[in-house]
Design a protein around this motif. Structure first.
Motif, PDB file in Angstrom:
ATOM      1  N   MET A 184      17.992  42.365  61.118  1.00  0.00           N
ATOM      2  CA  MET A 184      18.081  41.860  62.484  1.00  0.00           C
ATOM      3  C   MET A 184      16.943  42.361  63.364  1.00  0.00           C
ATOM      4  O   MET A 184      16.548  41.693  64.317  1.00  0.00           O
ATOM      5  CB  MET A 184      19.436  42.233  63.084  1.00  0.00           C
ATOM      6  CG  MET A 184      20.603  41.427  62.550  1.00  0.00           C
ATOM      7  SD  MET A 184      20.356  39.627  62.627  1.00  0.00           S
ATOM      8  CE  MET A 184      20.191  39.357  64.397  1.00  0.00           C
ATOM      9  N   ALA A 185      16.386  43.529  63.060  1.00  0.00           N
ATOM     10  CA  ALA A 185      15.244  44.027  63.836  1.00  0.00           C
ATOM     11  C   ALA A 185      14.050  43.094  63.672  1.00  0.00           C
ATOM     12  O   ALA A 185      13.304  42.850  64.627  1.00  0.00           O
ATOM     13  CB  ALA A 185      14.880  45.440  63.382  1.00  0.00           C
ATOM     14  N   VAL A 186      13.862  42.566  62.457  1.00  0.00           N
ATOM     15  CA  VAL A 186      12.773  41.615  62.219  1.00  0.00           C
ATOM     16  C   VAL A 186      13.118  40.262  62.824  1.00  0.00           C
ATOM     17  O   VAL A 186      12.292  39.643  63.507  1.00  0.00           O
ATOM     18  CB  VAL A 186      12.500  41.467  60.709  1.00  0.00           C
ATOM     19  CG1 VAL A 186      11.410  40.418  60.467  1.00  0.00           C
ATOM     20  CG2 VAL A 186      12.085  42.802  60.106  1.00  0.00           C
ATOM     21  N   ALA A 187      14.334  39.783  62.613  1.00  0.00           N
ATOM     22  CA  ALA A 187      14.721  38.461  63.101  1.00  0.00           C
ATOM     23  C   ALA A 187      14.617  38.356  64.618  1.00  0.00           C
ATOM     24  O   ALA A 187      14.226  37.310  65.151  1.00  0.00           O
ATOM     25  CB  ALA A 187      16.142  38.139  62.645  1.00  0.00           C
ATOM     26  N   LYS A 188      14.928  39.442  65.322  1.00  0.00           N
ATOM     27  CA  LYS A 188      14.979  39.395  66.787  1.00  0.00           C
ATOM     28  C   LYS A 188      13.607  39.211  67.435  1.00  0.00           C
ATOM     29  O   LYS A 188      13.539  38.866  68.619  1.00  0.00           O
ATOM     30  CB  LYS A 188      15.647  40.658  67.326  1.00  0.00           C
ATOM     31  CG  LYS A 188      17.167  40.626  67.210  1.00  0.00           C
ATOM     32  CD  LYS A 188      17.801  41.860  67.832  1.00  0.00           C
ATOM     33  CE  LYS A 188      19.318  41.770  67.815  1.00  0.00           C
ATOM     34  NZ  LYS A 188      19.965  42.956  68.406  1.00  0.00           N
ATOM     35  N   ILE A 189      12.504  39.470  66.715  1.00  0.00           N
ATOM     36  CA  ILE A 189      11.181  39.271  67.324  1.00  0.00           C
ATOM     37  C   ILE A 189      10.673  37.855  67.108  1.00  0.00           C
ATOM     38  O   ILE A 189       9.578  37.507  67.563  1.00  0.00           O
ATOM     39  CB  ILE A 189      10.143  40.287  66.802  1.00  0.00           C
ATOM     40  CG1 ILE A 189       9.848  40.036  65.316  1.00  0.00           C
ATOM     41  CG2 ILE A 189      10.601  41.709  67.044  1.00  0.00           C
ATOM     42  CD1 ILE A 189       8.674  40.855  64.804  1.00  0.00           C
ATOM     43  N   ALA A 190      11.445  37.012  66.416  1.00  0.00           N
ATOM     44  CA  ALA A 190      11.049  35.625  66.191  1.00  0.00           C
ATOM     45  C   ALA A 190      11.162  34.835  67.482  1.00  0.00           C
ATOM     46  O   ALA A 190      11.981  35.145  68.350  1.00  0.00           O
ATOM     47  CB  ALA A 190      11.909  34.987  65.101  1.00  0.00           C
ATOM     48  N   VAL A 194      18.127  32.901  66.317  1.00  0.00           N
ATOM     49  CA  VAL A 194      18.437  33.659  65.092  1.00  0.00           C
ATOM     50  C   VAL A 194      19.950  33.732  64.883  1.00  0.00           C
ATOM     51  O   VAL A 194      20.439  34.641  64.215  1.00  0.00           O
ATOM     52  CB  VAL A 194      17.827  35.078  65.151  1.00  0.00           C
ATOM     53  CG1 VAL A 194      16.318  35.008  65.198  1.00  0.00           C
ATOM     54  CG2 VAL A 194      18.371  35.868  66.347  1.00  0.00           C
ATOM     55  N   TRP A 195      20.684  32.760  65.415  1.00  0.00           N
ATOM     56  CA  TRP A 195      22.148  32.818  65.310  1.00  0.00           C
ATOM     57  C   TRP A 195      22.609  32.717  63.860  1.00  0.00           C
ATOM     58  O   TRP A 195      23.622  33.332  63.484  1.00  0.00           O
ATOM     59  CB  TRP A 195      22.789  31.728  66.160  1.00  0.00           C
ATOM     60  CG  TRP A 195      22.627  30.328  65.630  1.00  0.00           C
ATOM     61  CD1 TRP A 195      21.629  29.455  65.913  1.00  0.00           C
ATOM     62  CD2 TRP A 195      23.506  29.654  64.714  1.00  0.00           C
ATOM     63  NE1 TRP A 195      21.809  28.275  65.242  1.00  0.00           N
ATOM     64  CE2 TRP A 195      22.956  28.362  64.505  1.00  0.00           C
ATOM     65  CE3 TRP A 195      24.689  29.987  64.075  1.00  0.00           C
ATOM     66  CZ2 TRP A 195      23.543  27.426  63.671  1.00  0.00           C
ATOM     67  CZ3 TRP A 195      25.293  29.058  63.236  1.00  0.00           C
ATOM     68  CH2 TRP A 195      24.724  27.800  63.041  1.00  0.00           C
ATOM     69  N   ILE A 196      21.866  31.985  63.015  1.00  0.00           N
ATOM     70  CA  ILE A 196      22.247  31.891  61.600  1.00  0.00           C
ATOM     71  C   ILE A 196      22.125  33.257  60.935  1.00  0.00           C
ATOM     72  O   ILE A 196      23.011  33.679  60.183  1.00  0.00           O
ATOM     73  CB  ILE A 196      21.368  30.854  60.870  1.00  0.00           C
ATOM     74  CG1 ILE A 196      21.626  29.453  61.428  1.00  0.00           C
ATOM     75  CG2 ILE A 196      21.653  30.885  59.362  1.00  0.00           C
ATOM     76  CD1 ILE A 196      20.764  28.370  60.797  1.00  0.00           C
ATOM     77  N   ASP A 197      21.034  33.966  61.234  1.00  0.00           N
ATOM     78  CA  ASP A 197      20.846  35.313  60.681  1.00  0.00           C
ATOM     79  C   ASP A 197      21.970  36.242  61.128  1.00  0.00           C
ATOM     80  O   ASP A 197      22.505  37.018  60.327  1.00  0.00           O
ATOM     81  CB  ASP A 197      19.497  35.886  61.140  1.00  0.00           C
ATOM     82  CG  ASP A 197      18.321  35.093  60.599  1.00  0.00           C
ATOM     83  OD1 ASP A 197      17.651  35.579  59.674  1.00  0.00           O
ATOM     84  OD2 ASP A 197      18.068  33.989  61.111  1.00  0.00           O
ATOM     85  N   ALA A 198      22.288  36.182  62.425  1.00  0.00           N
ATOM     86  CA  ALA A 198      23.318  37.069  62.962  1.00  0.00           C
ATOM     87  C   ALA A 198      24.682  36.769  62.343  1.00  0.00           C
ATOM     88  O   ALA A 198      25.409  37.687  61.961  1.00  0.00           O
ATOM     89  CB  ALA A 198      23.381  36.928  64.481  1.00  0.00           C
ATOM     90  N   VAL A 199      25.012  35.486  62.241  1.00  0.00           N
ATOM     91  CA  VAL A 199      26.318  35.098  61.694  1.00  0.00           C
ATOM     92  C   VAL A 199      26.397  35.459  60.217  1.00  0.00           C
ATOM     93  O   VAL A 199      27.404  36.013  59.750  1.00  0.00           O
ATOM     94  CB  VAL A 199      26.573  33.586  61.900  1.00  0.00           C
ATOM     95  CG1 VAL A 199      27.801  33.133  61.110  1.00  0.00           C
ATOM     96  CG2 VAL A 199      26.751  33.286  63.376  1.00  0.00           C
ATOM     97  N   TYR A 200      25.333  35.160  59.462  1.00  0.00           N
ATOM     98  CA  TYR A 200      25.368  35.460  58.029  1.00  0.00           C
ATOM     99  C   TYR A 200      25.445  36.965  57.795  1.00  0.00           C
ATOM    100  O   TYR A 200      26.180  37.432  56.916  1.00  0.00           O
ATOM    101  CB  TYR A 200      24.149  34.884  57.314  1.00  0.00           C
ATOM    102  CG  TYR A 200      24.218  35.103  55.817  1.00  0.00           C
ATOM    103  CD1 TYR A 200      25.105  34.381  55.032  1.00  0.00           C
ATOM    104  CD2 TYR A 200      23.419  36.055  55.187  1.00  0.00           C
ATOM    105  CE1 TYR A 200      25.203  34.590  53.668  1.00  0.00           C
ATOM    106  CE2 TYR A 200      23.502  36.272  53.826  1.00  0.00           C
ATOM    107  CZ  TYR A 200      24.393  35.537  53.064  1.00  0.00           C
ATOM    108  OH  TYR A 200      24.492  35.757  51.718  1.00  0.00           O
ATOM    109  N   GLY A 201      24.696  37.745  58.580  1.00  0.00           N
ATOM    110  CA  GLY A 201      24.766  39.198  58.451  1.00  0.00           C
ATOM    111  C   GLY A 201      26.160  39.728  58.733  1.00  0.00           C
ATOM    112  O   GLY A 201      26.648  40.628  58.043  1.00  0.00           O
ATOM    113  N   LEU A 202      26.803  39.151  59.760  1.00  0.00           N
ATOM    114  CA  LEU A 202      28.165  39.563  60.101  1.00  0.00           C
ATOM    115  C   LEU A 202      29.145  39.190  58.986  1.00  0.00           C
ATOM    116  O   LEU A 202      30.026  39.985  58.638  1.00  0.00           O
ATOM    117  CB  LEU A 202      28.588  38.905  61.415  1.00  0.00           C
ATOM    118  CG  LEU A 202      29.959  39.291  61.980  1.00  0.00           C
ATOM    119  CD1 LEU A 202      30.010  40.780  62.275  1.00  0.00           C
ATOM    120  CD2 LEU A 202      30.258  38.483  63.240  1.00  0.00           C
TER     121      LEU A 202
END
Length: 323
Positions: A184-190, A194-202
């Protein structure tokens, strides 16, 4: 340093900025970090050597402990060397492919750690509830199979992380406010959602760790019922004693892990960012450092093996001196 060569809105490398706001103190922060790394490396290597050389430790419980030690060694060596180069030499640059590789292995090893702790709960369940069938149920081939499955499960569920991150455009900055390439640290600078990243990580954290914890809780509920039913107080004490090291490992692993995971997603505005980064590093280092210490202190067989090893070493030194 926030601007670098990039193509089609995607930077060719990232800058790991360390601990934001504490850049001037990096050299001092590195002292406890590096000390913990050394203790974890020596402790886990020593534990593996002890289990390998001592015949009395060639039992399922210690094979699972070996898996935990190997996983801890791989995990800290995926993170700490790069972190130390940031702290000591200000070598903050990491190319895109290396960042994705580090991300994959960090999260795979953390998922595997959870799986191994769950397998260790299975080991305690079989040892206490089915003691006469302990070695016939947990044979070497079964241990190897379920240990491999724990790693493959982690690798498979984490594999989408780097692919999801790779599809994002990075056009604002290539500076990652972290010491390693956390998902998420990398995704957040895009510069995209990044909701797909956040949801999948959760979902991954909830399913993997959630199911592991559920299995651990159920296992210990059955163990507790079996232990309470024992007629001898000494037998109850001995049975509980074999579980204490594993319970300690569970606490020191899951507590900082869940703190890091949920604060990174839901507590970003209430907890100072540098505190979050420090905790994120400690949650990788602390279990790796404490697990061999906890098992060394709480497990009688390991204590006796260590004392026997030191005694043999002392006797050898005396014999050489006499000769």
């Amino acid at each position: 340093m926030g601007v670098s060569n990039h193509t089609v809105g995607t930077f060719t490398f990232f800058i790991l900025n360390g601990i934001p706001g504490l850049e001037d103190a990096h050299i001092w922060i590195s002292v406890p970090f590096f000390s913990m790394y050394l203790i974890a490396t020596v402790g886990n290597c020593g534990l593996l050597y002890l289990i390998w050389t001592e015949e009395t430790l060639h039992r399922p419980m210690y094979y699972f402990l070996s898996m935990l030690s190997v996983n801890d060694l791989l995990m800290i060596n995926t993170v700490v060397p790069k972190t130390i180069t940031i702290f000591w030499f200000r070598l903050k640059e990491v190319d895109f492919g290396s960042c994705l590789a580090q991300m994959f292995f960090i999260h795979t090893f953390t998922a595997t750690e959870s799986g191994v702790l769950m397998l260790m709960a299975l080991d305690r369940y079989v040892a206490i509830c089915h003691p006469l069938r302990y070695t016939t149920i947990l044979t070497n081939s079964v241990i190897a199979l379920i240990g491999t499955a724990a790693f493959l499960r982690g690798a498979v569920v984490i594999l989408p992380f780097p692919f999801l991150v790779r599809t994002l455009p990075y056009c604002r900055t290539n500076i990652i406010a972290h010491t390693y390439c956390d998902h998420m640290a990398v995704a957040k600078i895009a510069c995209a959602s990044v909701w797909i990243d956040a949801v999948y990580g959760l979902v991954v954290a909830s399913v993997v760790s959630g199911l592991d914890i559920l299995f651990i809780v159920v296992s210990y509920a059955v163990i507790l019922r079996a232990v309470v039913g024992l007629s001898s107080k000494d037998a109850r004490s001995k049975a509980f004693g074999t579980c204490t090291a594993h319970l300690c490992a569970i606490v020191i692993t899951y507590t900082p892990a869940f703190f890091t995971f949920f604060t990174h997603r839901f507590g970003g505005h209430t907890i100072p960012h540098h505190i979050h980064i420090i905790i994120a590093n400690l949650y990788l280092l602390t279990p790796s450092m404490l697990n061999p210490i906890v098992y060394g202190v709480k497990t009688k067989q390991i204590r006796e093996s260590v004392l026997r090893l030191f005694h043999l070493g002392k006797m050898g030194s005396v014999n050489r001196s006499s000769g």
